[in-house]
Design a protein around this motif. Structure first.
Motif, PDB file in Angstrom:
ATOM      1  N   GLY A  72       2.002  -5.647   6.100  1.00  0.00           N
ATOM      2  CA  GLY A  72       1.712  -4.444   6.863  1.00  0.00           C
ATOM      3  C   GLY A  72       0.747  -4.699   8.015  1.00  0.00           C
ATOM      4  N   HIS A 103      -5.352   3.391   8.768  1.00  0.00           N
ATOM      5  CA  HIS A 103      -5.780   2.189   8.033  1.00  0.00           C
ATOM      6  C   HIS A 103      -6.406   1.223   9.039  1.00  0.00           C
ATOM      7  CE1 HIS A 103      -5.327  -1.688   5.962  1.00  0.00           C
ATOM      8  NE2 HIS A 103      -5.370  -0.978   4.847  1.00  0.00           N
ATOM      9  N   ALA A 105      -5.813  -1.681   9.652  1.00  0.00           N
ATOM     10  CA  ALA A 105      -4.826  -2.544  10.319  1.00  0.00           C
ATOM     11  C   ALA A 105      -4.341  -1.921  11.627  1.00  0.00           C
ATOM     12  CB  ALA A 105      -3.644  -2.817   9.391  1.00  0.00           C
ATOM     13  N   GLN A 182       2.516   3.198   2.938  1.00  0.00           N
ATOM     14  CA  GLN A 182       2.383   3.869   1.631  1.00  0.00           C
ATOM     15  C   GLN A 182       3.629   4.663   1.233  1.00  0.00           C
ATOM     16  OE1 GLN A 182      -0.063   3.582  -0.559  1.00  0.00           O
ATOM     17  NE2 GLN A 182      -1.373   2.306   0.716  1.00  0.00           N
TER      18      GLN A 182
HETATM   19  N1  PLP Z   1      -1.396   0.285   6.354  1.00  0.00           N
HETATM   20  C1  PLP Z   1      -1.667   1.007   5.259  1.00  0.00           C
HETATM   21  C2  PLP Z   1      -1.528   2.502   5.301  1.00  0.00           C
HETATM   22  C3  PLP Z   1      -2.067   0.358   4.083  1.00  0.00           C
HETATM   23  O1  PLP Z   1      -2.334   1.086   3.000  1.00  0.00           O
HETATM   24  C4  PLP Z   1      -2.176  -1.062   4.085  1.00  0.00           C
HETATM   25  C5  PLP Z   1      -2.667  -1.766   2.873  1.00  0.00           C
HETATM   26  O2  PLP Z   1      -3.459  -1.254   2.128  1.00  0.00           O
HETATM   27  C6  PLP Z   1      -1.863  -1.761   5.259  1.00  0.00           C
HETATM   28  C7  PLP Z   1      -1.477  -1.054   6.371  1.00  0.00           C
HETATM   29  C8  PLP Z   1      -1.948  -3.245   5.320  1.00  0.00           C
HETATM   30  O3  PLP Z   1      -0.962  -3.843   4.527  1.00  0.00           O
HETATM   31  P1  PLP Z   1      -1.114  -5.353   4.010  1.00  0.00           P
HETATM   32  O4  PLP Z   1      -2.453  -5.422   3.310  1.00  0.00           O
HETATM   33  O5  PLP Z   1       0.025  -5.555   3.113  1.00  0.00           O
HETATM   34  O6  PLP Z   1      -1.101  -6.219   5.209  1.00  0.00           O
END
Ligand code: PLP
Length: 388
Positions: A72, A103, A105, A182
């Motif tokens: 993600g 998030h 990210a 999610q």
């Molecule tokens: N976006 C959301 C809404 C998330 O909940 C997460 C992980 O918790 C991510 C992005 C990032 O995913 P990953 O940790 O698999 O890279």
């Protein structure tokens, strides 16, 4: 781990044995590189194409619109940086709209981009952590090159009106990215019905394996690759495709979608039972996120005056695994940016706890959670001067 009660399905999920079964041959006899011309390569290439077709059916898109990533986080980075760079190169502007509760990210990438020439509007959210389509429309400018809004919030479970926002943006031809990490197995992923142009997923959130994710990118959307060094995936993401992981992702997504209606029907009453009973038995508890417009299976609370992390450590001692907010920020002493943006009272900010049920959760798990959490809250309360 047999007696361990796992209530952290927003952080990750256990791999489904049917996914492991699909994956294993690609770690042993089917080891080819899909770019190789010989038969080992061709077999791997065919598996890759079959996986693309399976995923495309779930997302209602073309197999060529899928880019495999490491998860993600990479999908979000690629979507934001890739679209922004491509749009900027076309002289279309530098304004991006997102929300204050994404998030990390997405949130941290946009903060970084804001320090490097982009102008980012983080929309405020309501008390439940949601934005409206009208807010997005009102924030649009002639130089807006991208909008990114999460489907479901990982910390508080609330859902955003993605299809509605997407319809408005489609009319105005502004690319729309959705972090749907999610959502699989719980919400529809039909990118046509949702009106989205880019969609991020991560396999370990839907009973797949860690280390593989994908980004859906609508054909007309310009995207500048962020990883160079090979011609794979139509030059959009270099590197030998991890065939075993991709096959596993496709199997996990196929199962998640096929079982979605049943899973949701099972999770909803369990979720509502957790919410009702915790609010009834723990006077410090306030629900965070929307009471009903939230992920099935997701419950989250902010406990006034109590420390969420120490409660969770004690819960772990009795065999229950749960988190505060985002697993990625656990251990930080900073309050969650999501709770702050929602306007949660300062005396509740350190009392964040989240119990996210999954496919294997049972009413007995809920009973044990409520029993232990109530007892622990009582113990913690008694240890705090003027509170006991
Ligand atoms: N976006 C959301 C809404 C998330 O909940 C997460 C992980 O918790 C991510 C992005 C990032 O995913 P990953 O940790 O698999 O890279």
């Amino acid at each position: 781990m047999t007696d361990f009660i796992y209530l952290d399905h927003s952080a990750t999920t256990p791999t489904d044995p049917r996914v492991v079964e699909a994956l294993l041959p690609f770690l042993t006899e089917l080891y080819g590189n899909p770019s190789s011309l010989h038969s080992a390569g061709k077999t791997a290439g065919a598996a890759l194409e079959a996986a693309r077709a399976t995923i495309a059916r779930v997302l209602n898109c073309s197999p060529t619109e899928l880019i495999f990533t490491s998860g993600g986080t990479e999908s979000d980075n690629l979507a934001l940086r890739g679209v922004a760079a491509a749009q900027q190169a076309r002289g279309r502007g530098a304004h991006i709209i997102s929300t204050a509760v994404e998030h990390h990210a997405v949130y941290d990438v946009l903060k970084d981009m804001a320090e490097h020439g982009f102008d980012v509007t983080f929309l405020p959210v309501d008390q439940y952590g949601r934005v409206t389509a009208q807010q997005v429309i009102d924030a649009l400018r002639a130089d807006t090159i991208l909008v990114s809004v999460m489907y479901a919030n990982n910390e508080v479970g609330s859902l955003n009106p993605i299809a509605e926002i997407g319809a408005e943006l489609r009319q105005r031809r502004v690319p729309f990215h959705v972090d749907a990490v999610q959502a699989p197995g719980l919400l529809s992923l039909d990118v046509q019905a949702l009106n989205v142009d880019l969609l991020s997923l991560s396999a370990h959130k839907f009973y797949g394996v860690k280390g593989i994710g994908l980004l859906y990118v609508r054909r007309a959307i310009p995207l500048q690759p962020q990883l160079l060094g090979g011609t794979q995936q139509a030059h959009r993401r270099a590197g030998t495709e991890p065939v075993a992981l991709i096959v596993a992702l496709a199997r996990a997504l196929e199962l998640a979608e096929a079982e979605r209606t049943d899973t949701v029907a099972r999770l909803l009453p369990l979720r509502d039972d957790v919410i009702r009973r915790i609010l009834e038995t723990i006077p410090e508890a306030a629900l965070t996120g929307h009471p009903t417009d939230r992920l099935p299976g997701h419950t989250s609370f902010a406990l006034r005056g109590l420390n969420g992390d120490s409660l969770l450590l004690d819960l772990n001692e009795v065999g229950i695994g749960a988190s505060g907010g985002s697993a990625c920020t656990t251990g930080q002493q900073e309050p969650s940016h999501v709770l702050v943006a929602m306007g949660v009272d300062p005396d509740r900010l350190m009392g964040q706890v989240r119990f996210v049920l999954g496919k294997h959760s049972t009413p007995e798990h809920v009973d044990k959670l409520v029993y232990h959490l109530t007892a622990l809250a009582q113990r913690h309360r008694a240890m705090i001067p003027n509170m006991g």
